[in-house]
Design an enzyme around this catalytic site. Structure first.
Site, PDB file in Angstrom:
ATOM      1  N   HIS A 155       4.356   2.833  -1.666  1.00 18.59           N
ATOM      2  CA  HIS A 155       3.829   1.719  -1.483  1.00 18.59           C
ATOM      3  C   HIS A 155       3.251   1.763  -0.390  1.00 18.59           C
ATOM      4  O   HIS A 155       2.410   2.091   0.070  1.00 18.59           O
ATOM      5  CB  HIS A 155       4.946   1.299  -1.659  1.00 18.59           C
ATOM      6  CG  HIS A 155       4.452  -0.388  -1.576  1.00 18.59           C
ATOM      7  ND1 HIS A 155       3.990  -0.837  -2.306  1.00 18.59           N
ATOM      8  CD2 HIS A 155       4.887  -1.491  -0.662  1.00 18.59           C
ATOM      9  CE1 HIS A 155       3.876  -2.507  -1.971  1.00 18.59           C
ATOM     10  NE2 HIS A 155       4.316  -2.424  -0.609  1.00 18.59           N
ATOM     11  N   CYS A 202       8.023  -5.631  -3.881  1.00 19.70           N
ATOM     12  CA  CYS A 202       7.084  -3.972  -4.472  1.00 19.70           C
ATOM     13  C   CYS A 202       8.155  -2.676  -4.083  1.00 19.70           C
ATOM     14  O   CYS A 202       7.486  -1.451  -4.722  1.00 19.70           O
ATOM     15  CB  CYS A 202       6.642  -4.051  -2.592  1.00 19.70           C
ATOM     16  SG  CYS A 202       5.366  -5.161  -2.484  1.00 19.70           S
ATOM     17  N   ASN A 232      -2.319  -4.372  -1.887  1.00 18.23           N
ATOM     18  CA  ASN A 232      -1.211  -3.754  -2.220  1.00 18.23           C
ATOM     19  C   ASN A 232      -0.563  -5.108  -3.463  1.00 18.23           C
ATOM     20  O   ASN A 232      -0.870  -6.553  -3.823  1.00 18.23           O
ATOM     21  CB  ASN A 232      -0.326  -5.244  -0.767  1.00 18.23           C
ATOM     22  CG  ASN A 232       1.058  -4.680  -1.056  1.00 18.23           C
ATOM     23  OD1 ASN A 232       1.717  -4.977  -2.308  1.00 18.23           O
ATOM     24  ND2 ASN A 232       1.871  -5.108   0.068  1.00 18.23           N
TER      25      ASN A 232
END
Ligand code: UT7
Length: 322
Positions: free
Chosen positions: A249, A114, A279
């Site tokens: 994020h 990520c 996500n």
């Protein structure tokens, strides 16, 4: 004058198919109410058979080049962040390079899950400032739908597929001019077991599935993100009051809220797309950035901070003036 990597274009791409929480609840034991309350996610996009990490990356890159108003031939460097490459090798960046027709320059993938886009951006920035290339494409592209355990409701509802890209150009600018001002990156391999994939070409010879201890990851995320955001600002003598926008994020609305609160940042300055995209790992920051550039919120002259945290753990932040 100072040599900086200046952002001259952004782009993004999503798979055609959008999947709502209600649709997911028909396959796994979950509910729209639980997902919205615990995560803020309402929707995610999932690849069809003819879509993959490279096709999304290529579409995002083309849009970023178009926004920058430049020809692909002038791109000398492609850094692509992904944990879901098309193949074990070659690097997905080389597939993108060939599709764009800018063969001959530098192209490679970066693996930091990520945080991958933050790592890729920082690597490209360093290479541009040392003269390895004059224009770069930095891409985050993922197809996490292909590494999810669709029977594990604690993870499969959280992720989506997508890609985002930016074009950077090395320029000599005034100190108060545009460009990447500072970046900080971190990794702590002691936490590998909290977020990982249980397979890989060098061990099981399978792709494996994502495994996560969500509650523990959550706790580390808020602490690490607030710390790195504070540090990157302090490093250049700025505070959170100087920031126009935070592009975080997009893992969980509650992480976004808790991090902003810790730093005293008003929620109106935080770009949120987790509700629409879920996500998307390395794609989430450039996807959110492109969304806010295209809808007119992020404008030339704005001071923007990007941040991410993910498997490894890895985490980081970058500060840039648009
Ligand atoms: O991008 C990399 C970084 N990743 C992250 O930042 C993720 C960080 N973690 C999180 O976002 C949150 O921890 C989650 C969204 C993963 C989970 O939220 P939580 O508030 O920490 O919930 P929990 O794991 O403590 O689970 C609470 C309950 C459990 O039931 P019991 O044990 O209390 O009976 C779970 O079984 O919720 C249950 N649960 C679900 N219920 C309905 C877990 N997943 C689901 C689900 N639908 N999908």
């Amino acid at each position: 004058m100072i040599r900086r990597s200046v952002l001259i274009g952004t782009g993004s791409a999503l798979p055609r198919r959008a999947v709502s929480n209600a649709e997911l609840a028909q396959q796994v034991d979950t509910s729209d109410e639980w997902i919205v309350e615990r995560t803020g996610i309402r929707n995610r996009h999932i690849c069809a058979d003819d879509e993959n990490t490279a096709t999304l990356a290529i579409d995002a890159a083309r849009r970023a080049l178009e926004a920058a108003g430049i020809d692909a031939a002038s791109i000398g460097l492609i850094v692509l962040a992904t944990a879901t490459p098309n193949q074990t090798f070659p690097a997905t960046a080389t597939i993108v390079q060939d599709a764009l027709g800018c063969n001959g320059g530098i192209a490679f993938d970066v693996s930091a899950v990520c945080s991958g886009f933050l790592y890729a951006l920082s690597v490209a920035d360093s290479m541009l400032r040392t003269g390895m290339a004059s224009r770069a494409l930095v891409i985050g592209a993922e197809t996490f739908s292909r590494i999810l355990d669709w029977e594990d409701r604690t993870t499969c509802v959280l992720f989506g597929d997508g890609a985002g890209a930016v074009v950077l150009e090395a320029r000599d600018v005034a100190p108060d001019g545009p460009g990447i001002l500072a970046s900080q990156l971190h990794a702590d391999g002691a936490h590998n077991e909290l977020l990982y994939v249980d397979g890989g070409p060098g061990t099981t010879a399978t792709v494996g599935h994502l495994r996560m201890k969500g509650r523990e990851v959550f706790r580390h995320a808020v602490v690490n993100l607030a710390q790195v955001l504070g540090d990157v600002l302090e490093g250049v003598g700025l505070s959170s009051a100087d920031i126009d926008w935070v592009v975080p994020h997009q893992a969980n609305q509650r992480i976004l809220d808790a991090t902003a609160k810790k730093l005293g940042l008003p929620p109106e300055k935080v770009i949120v797309t987790v509700d629409r995209h879920a996500n998307t790992s390395a794609a989430s920051v450039p996807l959110a950035l492109d969304t806010a550039v295209r809808d007119g919120r992020i404008k030339p002259g704005d001071l923007v901070v990007l941040e991410a945290m993910g498997g490894g753990f890895t985490w980081g932040a970058s500060l840039l003036r648009i």
